[in-house]
Scaffold this motif. Structure first.
Motif, short mmCIF file in Angstrom:
data_model
loop_
_atom_site.label_atom_id
_atom_site.label_comp_id
_atom_site.label_asym_id
_atom_site.label_seq_id
_atom_site.Cartn_x
_atom_site.Cartn_y
_atom_site.Cartn_z
N VAL A 52 0.87 -1.03 -0.08
CA VAL A 52 0.11 0.12 0.03
C VAL A 52 0.88 1.11 0.06
O VAL A 52 0.61 2.20 -0.68
CB VAL A 52 -0.89 -0.13 1.06
CG1 VAL A 52 -1.45 1.31 1.47
CG2 VAL A 52 -2.12 -1.05 0.84
N VAL A 53 1.91 1.28 0.93
CA VAL A 53 2.90 2.33 0.72
C VAL A 53 3.32 2.50 -0.34
O VAL A 53 3.75 3.67 -0.99
CB VAL A 53 4.04 2.32 2.03
CG1 VAL A 53 4.81 3.36 1.96
CG2 VAL A 53 3.22 2.55 3.24
N ASP A 54 3.93 1.52 -1.16
CA ASP A 54 4.64 1.73 -2.40
C ASP A 54 3.68 2.08 -3.27
O ASP A 54 4.08 2.82 -4.33
CB ASP A 54 4.98 0.26 -2.79
CG ASP A 54 6.27 -0.12 -2.05
OD1 ASP A 54 6.97 0.83 -1.49
OD2 ASP A 54 6.54 -1.38 -2.04
N THR A 55 2.42 1.81 -3.62
CA THR A 55 1.41 2.24 -4.39
C THR A 55 0.86 3.57 -4.16
O THR A 55 0.51 4.21 -5.24
CB THR A 55 0.20 1.20 -4.31
OG1 THR A 55 0.66 -0.31 -4.36
CG2 THR A 55 -0.71 1.62 -5.44
N THR B 209 2.88 9.80 5.51
CA THR B 209 2.74 9.60 6.76
C THR B 209 2.81 8.23 6.91
O THR B 209 3.60 7.48 7.74
CB THR B 209 1.30 9.86 7.32
OG1 THR B 209 1.44 11.45 7.04
CG2 THR B 209 1.36 9.77 8.94
N ALA B 210 2.06 7.45 6.09
CA ALA B 210 2.24 5.83 6.01
C ALA B 210 3.72 5.45 5.57
O ALA B 210 4.33 4.35 6.33
CB ALA B 210 1.38 5.41 4.96
N ARG B 211 4.62 6.19 4.98
CA ARG B 211 5.69 5.75 4.66
C ARG B 211 6.82 5.72 5.77
O ARG B 211 7.85 5.11 6.09
CB ARG B 211 6.53 6.49 3.31
CG ARG B 211 7.89 6.28 2.93
CD ARG B 211 8.36 6.92 1.73
NE ARG B 211 7.29 6.85 0.51
CZ ARG B 211 7.41 5.50 -0.07
NH1 ARG B 211 8.34 4.66 0.12
NH2 ARG B 211 6.45 5.52 -1.40
N HIS C 94 8.83 2.94 7.80
CA HIS C 94 10.39 3.33 7.84
C HIS C 94 10.52 3.04 9.44
O HIS C 94 11.59 2.42 9.92
CB HIS C 94 10.78 4.69 7.68
CG HIS C 94 12.13 4.94 7.66
ND1 HIS C 94 12.91 4.31 7.10
CD2 HIS C 94 12.81 5.58 8.86
CE1 HIS C 94 14.30 4.40 7.59
NE2 HIS C 94 14.02 5.17 8.42
N ARG C 95 9.59 3.54 10.49
CA ARG C 95 10.06 3.36 11.69
C ARG C 95 9.78 1.86 11.92
O ARG C 95 10.41 1.46 13.14
CB ARG C 95 8.84 4.19 12.82
CG ARG C 95 9.42 5.72 12.55
CD ARG C 95 8.54 6.36 13.62
NE ARG C 95 7.07 6.19 13.55
CZ ARG C 95 6.19 7.14 12.67
NH1 ARG C 95 6.91 7.92 12.06
NH2 ARG C 95 4.83 6.96 12.58
N ALA C 96 8.81 1.03 11.57
CA ALA C 96 8.68 -0.33 11.61
C ALA C 96 9.54 -1.34 11.07
O ALA C 96 9.63 -2.60 10.90
CB ALA C 96 7.32 -0.60 11.43
N SER C 97 10.61 -0.70 10.20
CA SER C 97 11.34 -1.56 9.27
C SER C 97 12.05 -2.39 10.13
O SER C 97 12.44 -3.72 9.46
CB SER C 97 12.10 -0.67 8.34
OG SER C 97 13.03 0.15 9.17
N VAL C 98 12.70 -2.34 11.15
CA VAL C 98 13.60 -3.12 11.83
C VAL C 98 12.82 -4.37 12.25
O VAL C 98 12.95 -5.59 12.11
CB VAL C 98 14.28 -2.71 13.09
CG1 VAL C 98 15.00 -3.86 13.91
CG2 VAL C 98 15.17 -1.79 12.61
#
Length: 97
Positions: free
Chosen positions: A6-9, A14-16, A20-24
């Motif tokens: 969804v973020v990519d699309t 804000t979603a991005r 990013h904060r949840a990437s780990v």
């Protein structure tokens, strides 16, 4: 995985940022789903439609390529490579052995 798509699309900023904060955490989840880095990736079948990114992943595989090796070899960012691998495994294109 769906949230990443969804973020990519949408490209919503804000979603991005949240992603990013949840990437780990997401990277850990994806690695857990793939198993140990020394497990081999085997192509089960080639789908008719693959994205350029998926083709990048598939083009680097041979019968001996491991998860860890592919993560090191991929020209894509590690989080994106992990997402693509999990997607290809979920779709039955790849098998982790």
């Amino acid at each position: 995985e769906a949230a990443c798509a969804v973020v990519d699309t949408t490209g919503h900023s804000t979603a991005r940022q949240a992603l990013h904060r949840a990437s780990v955490l997401l990277n850990r989840i994806f690695l857990t789903r793939l198993g140990a880095p020394e497990r081999r990736l085997l192509v089960r079948h080639l789908p008719r439609h693959v994205s350029p990114e998926q083709m990048t992943i598939l083009s680097r595989l041979d019968s001996q390529t491991t998860v860890g090796e592919l993560l090191d070899l991929s020209s894509l960012p590690r989080p994106q490579t992990l997402r693509l691998l999990v997607d290809l495994v979920d779709r039955g294109v790849l098998q982790v052995a």
